[in-house]
Design an enzyme around this catalytic site. Structure first.
Site, PDB file in Angstrom:
ATOM      1  N   GLY A 183     -39.646 -93.965 -39.801  1.00  0.00           N
ATOM      2  CA  GLY A 183     -40.405 -94.859 -38.938  1.00  0.00           C
ATOM      3  C   GLY A 183     -41.023 -94.078 -37.812  1.00  0.00           C
TER       4      GLY A 183
ATOM      5  N   GLY B  80     -42.977 -94.708 -34.087  1.00  0.00           N
ATOM      6  CA  GLY B  80     -43.520 -95.571 -33.039  1.00  0.00           C
ATOM      7  C   GLY B  80     -44.404 -94.752 -32.136  1.00  0.00           C
TER       8      GLY B  80
ATOM      9  N   GLY C 270     -41.957 -92.103 -30.545  1.00  0.00           N
ATOM     10  CA  GLY C 270     -41.019 -91.263 -31.266  1.00  0.00           C
ATOM     11  C   GLY C 270     -41.146 -91.391 -32.761  1.00  0.00           C
TER      12      GLY C 270
ATOM     13  N   VAL D  64     -38.605 -91.193 -36.335  1.00  0.00           N
ATOM     14  CA  VAL D  64     -37.249 -91.140 -36.864  1.00  0.00           C
ATOM     15  C   VAL D  64     -37.302 -90.565 -38.279  1.00  0.00           C
ATOM     16  CG1 VAL D  64     -35.181 -92.462 -37.404  1.00  0.00           C
ATOM     17  CG2 VAL D  64     -36.624 -93.183 -35.503  1.00  0.00           C
TER      18      VAL D  64
ATOM     19  N   LYS E 158     -33.741 -89.220 -34.539  1.00  0.00           N
ATOM     20  CA  LYS E 158     -34.883 -89.750 -33.789  1.00  0.00           C
ATOM     21  C   LYS E 158     -35.337 -88.682 -32.802  1.00  0.00           C
ATOM     22  CE  LYS E 158     -36.284 -93.754 -30.991  1.00  0.00           C
ATOM     23  NZ  LYS E 158     -35.926 -95.131 -30.572  1.00  0.00           N
TER      24      LYS E 158
ATOM     25  N   ASP F 154     -34.948-105.258 -26.255  1.00  0.00           N
ATOM     26  CA  ASP F 154     -35.986-105.075 -27.271  1.00  0.00           C
ATOM     27  C   ASP F 154     -35.486-105.522 -28.641  1.00  0.00           C
ATOM     28  OD1 ASP F 154     -38.545-104.377 -28.105  1.00  0.00           O
ATOM     29  OD2 ASP F 154     -38.061-102.242 -28.357  1.00  0.00           O
TER      30      ASP F 154
HETATM   31  P1  ATP Z   1     -40.420 -97.013 -29.637  1.00  0.00           P
HETATM   32  O1  ATP Z   1     -40.712 -98.438 -30.052  1.00  0.00           O
HETATM   33  O2  ATP Z   1     -39.624 -96.975 -28.423  1.00  0.00           O
HETATM   34  O3  ATP Z   1     -41.608 -96.153 -29.720  1.00  0.00           O
HETATM   35  P2  ATP Z   1     -39.397 -96.776 -32.128  1.00  0.00           P
HETATM   36  O4  ATP Z   1     -39.519 -98.260 -32.247  1.00  0.00           O
HETATM   37  O5  ATP Z   1     -40.385 -95.947 -32.830  1.00  0.00           O
HETATM   38  O6  ATP Z   1     -39.404 -96.409 -30.676  1.00  0.00           O
HETATM   39  P3  ATP Z   1     -36.858 -97.019 -33.454  1.00  0.00           P
HETATM   40  O7  ATP Z   1     -37.042 -98.482 -33.459  1.00  0.00           O
HETATM   41  O8  ATP Z   1     -35.562 -96.492 -32.979  1.00  0.00           O
HETATM   42  O9  ATP Z   1     -37.948 -96.288 -32.585  1.00  0.00           O
HETATM   43  O10 ATP Z   1     -37.126 -96.486 -34.913  1.00  0.00           O
HETATM   44  C1  ATP Z   1     -38.336 -96.756 -35.570  1.00  0.00           C
HETATM   45  C2  ATP Z   1     -38.078 -97.184 -36.998  1.00  0.00           C
HETATM   46  O11 ATP Z   1     -37.374 -96.160 -37.699  1.00  0.00           O
HETATM   47  C3  ATP Z   1     -37.211 -98.426 -37.127  1.00  0.00           C
HETATM   48  O12 ATP Z   1     -37.961 -99.617 -37.033  1.00  0.00           O
HETATM   49  C4  ATP Z   1     -36.588 -98.221 -38.496  1.00  0.00           C
HETATM   50  O13 ATP Z   1     -37.480 -98.623 -39.509  1.00  0.00           O
HETATM   51  C5  ATP Z   1     -36.417 -96.713 -38.575  1.00  0.00           C
HETATM   52  N1  ATP Z   1     -35.070 -96.295 -38.145  1.00  0.00           N
HETATM   53  C6  ATP Z   1     -34.654 -96.111 -36.872  1.00  0.00           C
HETATM   54  N2  ATP Z   1     -33.375 -95.734 -36.800  1.00  0.00           N
HETATM   55  C7  ATP Z   1     -32.935 -95.681 -38.071  1.00  0.00           C
HETATM   56  C8  ATP Z   1     -31.654 -95.361 -38.679  1.00  0.00           C
HETATM   57  N3  ATP Z   1     -30.589 -95.019 -37.944  1.00  0.00           N
HETATM   58  N4  ATP Z   1     -31.582 -95.422 -40.035  1.00  0.00           N
HETATM   59  C9  ATP Z   1     -32.657 -95.774 -40.769  1.00  0.00           C
HETATM   60  N5  ATP Z   1     -33.861 -96.084 -40.267  1.00  0.00           N
HETATM   61  C10 ATP Z   1     -34.016 -96.041 -38.931  1.00  0.00           C
HETATM   62 MG    MG Z   2     -38.563 -98.979 -29.510  1.00  0.00          MG
HETATM   63 MG    MG Z   3     -38.313 -99.829 -32.567  1.00  0.00          MG
END
Ligand code: ATP
Ligand code: MG
Ligand code: MG
Length: 303
Positions: free
Chosen positions: A15, A17, A20, A22, A37, A156
């Site tokens: 994923g 965002g 960041g 992941v 991440k 969130d």
């Molecule tokens: P921000 O919104 O602050 O920019 P983000 O939303 O990109 O951060 P996360 O929500 O932590 O960050 O992760 C983005 C996506 O990555 C999640 O929606 C999920 O699909 C996937 N993901 C995150 N953590 C995991 C995990 N531990 N295992 C599997 N998939 C994950």
């Molecule tokens: Mg987030």
């Molecule tokens: Mg997120």
């Protein structure tokens, strides 16, 4: 030199965002998969990892460790997976920036958002979806109760931040907006990050208007999630209308008829005044009772 590529085989981008990315990565020594991440290191990122590191609960994505690197992992573009590509904005990043690598439990790639989308394409019996929904809601509430008991607010909660573990348990993730329950911090960054993007915000009204708020913002978000677990929302303009109505406790008539008990619980969670919304611990008891009633009905039906 990178600890990340030294110690891990990066397998896929899970994923991405605005702040960041992941990755799924396999520890070369342990031969075990993790989620890593990578975020630009700043106060918020350190808060995310600082909080996550103190939490240990079966309904919260488990944290293992974190470290800092001078650059962000740039490689690995999974063929055919657009989530693996990088925007050009990242190539002009500040060279003095540091990056925080957060190693976590690897969950399934199916988020709660995907679960909802799948359910909406199937024509499930109401009773089945109801049972699954209450089971999911119970686990999220259990995780939220723990977060609140530790003095934090997640801020969130939304389906894409809720994952399924390999143990089949529901896991709350993305602590990127977590805060102390007694903090009055700046919320401009908060608004930017979670953004009022699209029509479907999960933010409580007091959170949007920038007033002071407390842990009850999580209860509000959960109310909307529980509604979405059960109810297929239409698309486009109509979705926005139904969503905004729900945000002000006006759930569709048909919903209240089909899901009378859930309707009652959800409306409490969506109360305008935060103090009128139930505490997580109260909700846990309420949902437990409701789940048991459903199980009994189910048993009776199968006899
Ligand atoms: P921000 O919104 O602050 O920019 P983000 O939303 O990109 O951060 P996360 O929500 O932590 O960050 O992760 C983005 C996506 O990555 C999640 O929606 C999920 O699909 C996937 N993901 C995150 N953590 C995991 C995990 N531990 N295992 C599997 N998939 C994950
Ligand atoms: Mg987030
Ligand atoms: Mg997120």
């Amino acid at each position: 030199l990178s600890r990340f590529t030294d110690e891990f085989d990066v397998t896929e981008c899970l994923g991405k965002g605005a702040y960041g990315c992941v990755h799924a990565a396999r520890d070369k020594l342990l031969k075990q998969g993790f989620a890593v991440k990578i975020v630009r290191s700043n106060d918020k990122a350190l808060r995310e990892v600082g909080t996550l590191s103190k939490l240990l609960h079966c309904n919260i994505v488990r944290y293992y460790t974190c470290w800092m690197e001078d650059s962000r992992y740039q490689g690995h573009i999974t063929a055919g997976n657009s989530a693996g590509s990088f925007s050009s904005s990242q190539s002009i990043e500040d060279p003095s920036a540091k990056y925080l690598y957060i190693q976590m439990e690897l969950c399934k790639t199916k988020t709660l958002k995907k679960w909802i989308n799948e359910k909406n394409t199937q024509s499930l019996q109401d009773s089945k979806r109801r049972q699954e929904s209450v089971a999911i809601a119970q686990q999220i509430v259990c995780g939220v109760e723990y977060i609140h008991s530790m003095g934090h607010i997640h801020r969130d909660l939304k389906p894409e931040n809720i994952l399924f573990g390999v143990d089949e348990k529901v896991k709350i993730g993305d602590f990127g907006m977590v805060t102390k329950d007694d903090d009055d911090d700046d919320d401009t960054a908060l608004m930017e990050r979670s953004g009022l993007r699209g029509t479907s915000t999960y933010m409580a009204p007091e959170q949007i208007t920038g007033k002071t708020y407390d842990r009850k913002v999580d209860i509000f978000a959960l109310g909307l999630i529980y509604f979405e677990l059960l109810w297929k929302l239409s698309t486009g303009h109509e979705r926005g209308v139904v969503w905004n109505d729900a945000r002000s406790q006006k759930l569709p008539e048909e919903f209240s008829l089909t899901f009378a008990k859930e309707n009652e619980i959800i409306k409490l969670m969506l109360r305008e005044k935060p103090e009128d919304r139930p505490e997580a611990i109260k909700l846990m008891a309420e949902l437990e009772k409701w789940a048991q009633t459903q199980n009994m009905d189910q048993e009776r039906a199968t006899v």
